[in-house]
Design a protein around this motif. Structure first.
Motif, PDB file in Angstrom:
ATOM      1  N   MET A  77       0.829  -1.205   0.000  1.00  0.00           N
ATOM      2  CA  MET A  77       0.000   0.000   0.000  1.00  0.00           C
ATOM      3  C   MET A  77       0.865   1.258   0.000  1.00  0.00           C
ATOM      4  N   GLN A  78       1.950   1.245   0.751  1.00  0.00           N
ATOM      5  CA  GLN A  78       2.838   2.407   0.773  1.00  0.00           C
ATOM      6  C   GLN A  78       3.528   2.583  -0.577  1.00  0.00           C
ATOM      7  N   ASP A  79       4.051   1.497  -1.130  1.00  0.00           N
ATOM      8  CA  ASP A  79       4.754   1.569  -2.414  1.00  0.00           C
ATOM      9  C   ASP A  79       3.854   2.057  -3.542  1.00  0.00           C
ATOM     10  N   GLU A  80       2.598   1.631  -3.522  1.00  0.00           N
ATOM     11  CA  GLU A  80       1.662   1.974  -4.597  1.00  0.00           C
ATOM     12  C   GLU A  80       0.863   3.244  -4.319  1.00  0.00           C
ATOM     13  N   GLY A  81       0.965   3.771  -3.097  1.00  0.00           N
ATOM     14  CA  GLY A  81       0.234   4.981  -2.753  1.00  0.00           C
ATOM     15  C   GLY A  81      -1.260   4.779  -2.680  1.00  0.00           C
ATOM     16  N   VAL A  82      -1.660   3.591  -2.189  1.00  0.00           N
ATOM     17  CA  VAL A  82      -3.085   3.268  -2.059  1.00  0.00           C
ATOM     18  C   VAL A  82      -3.405   2.993  -0.595  1.00  0.00           C
ATOM     19  N   GLN A  83      -4.683   3.046  -0.264  1.00  0.00           N
ATOM     20  CA  GLN A  83      -5.094   2.842   1.116  1.00  0.00           C
ATOM     21  C   GLN A  83      -5.797   1.516   1.354  1.00  0.00           C
ATOM     22  N   THR A  84      -6.038   0.769   0.278  1.00  0.00           N
ATOM     23  CA  THR A  84      -6.757  -0.500   0.423  1.00  0.00           C
ATOM     24  C   THR A  84      -6.193  -1.561  -0.519  1.00  0.00           C
ATOM     25  N   THR A  85      -6.478  -2.785  -0.188  1.00  0.00           N
ATOM     26  CA  THR A  85      -6.326  -3.904  -1.100  1.00  0.00           C
ATOM     27  C   THR A  85      -7.696  -4.546  -1.177  1.00  0.00           C
ATOM     28  N   PRO A  86      -8.008  -5.192  -2.262  1.00  0.00           N
ATOM     29  CA  PRO A  86      -7.191  -5.549  -3.402  1.00  0.00           C
ATOM     30  C   PRO A  86      -6.971  -4.360  -4.327  1.00  0.00           C
TER      31      PRO A  86
END
Length: 83
Positions: A52-61
């Protein structure tokens, strides 16, 4: 004549404590839509957090098609024209 298959990359949480239901459903939607899915299972909390940190997102999937991030489950539903 060759038939080019549709490819998707899915990053989803699959830990001993929790299997994300949105990840499971994303995988199902992609397969039903005819995609060959490269299924990246994030198996620890630290893997999930790092992704999530590497991709700059707050959720998965998170789903990627043709190298472009589609987004999470809700964005995938819209992208595939699902209800």
């Amino acid at each position: 004549m060759t038939i080019e298959s549709k490819q998707a990359v899915l990053h989803r949480m699959v830990t001993p404590e929790h299997i994300c239901p949105f990840g499971v459903e994303s995988l199902t939607l992609l397969k039903r839509a005819g995609y060959q899915v490269e299924d990246h299972q994030l198996t620890t909390r630290s893997e999930v957090d790092a992704f999530m940190q590497d991709e700059g997102v707050q959720t998965t999937p998170q789903t990627y098609i043709d190298g472009q991030r589609i987004g999470g489950y809700d964005e995938l539903v819209v992208f595939l024209g699902e209800k």
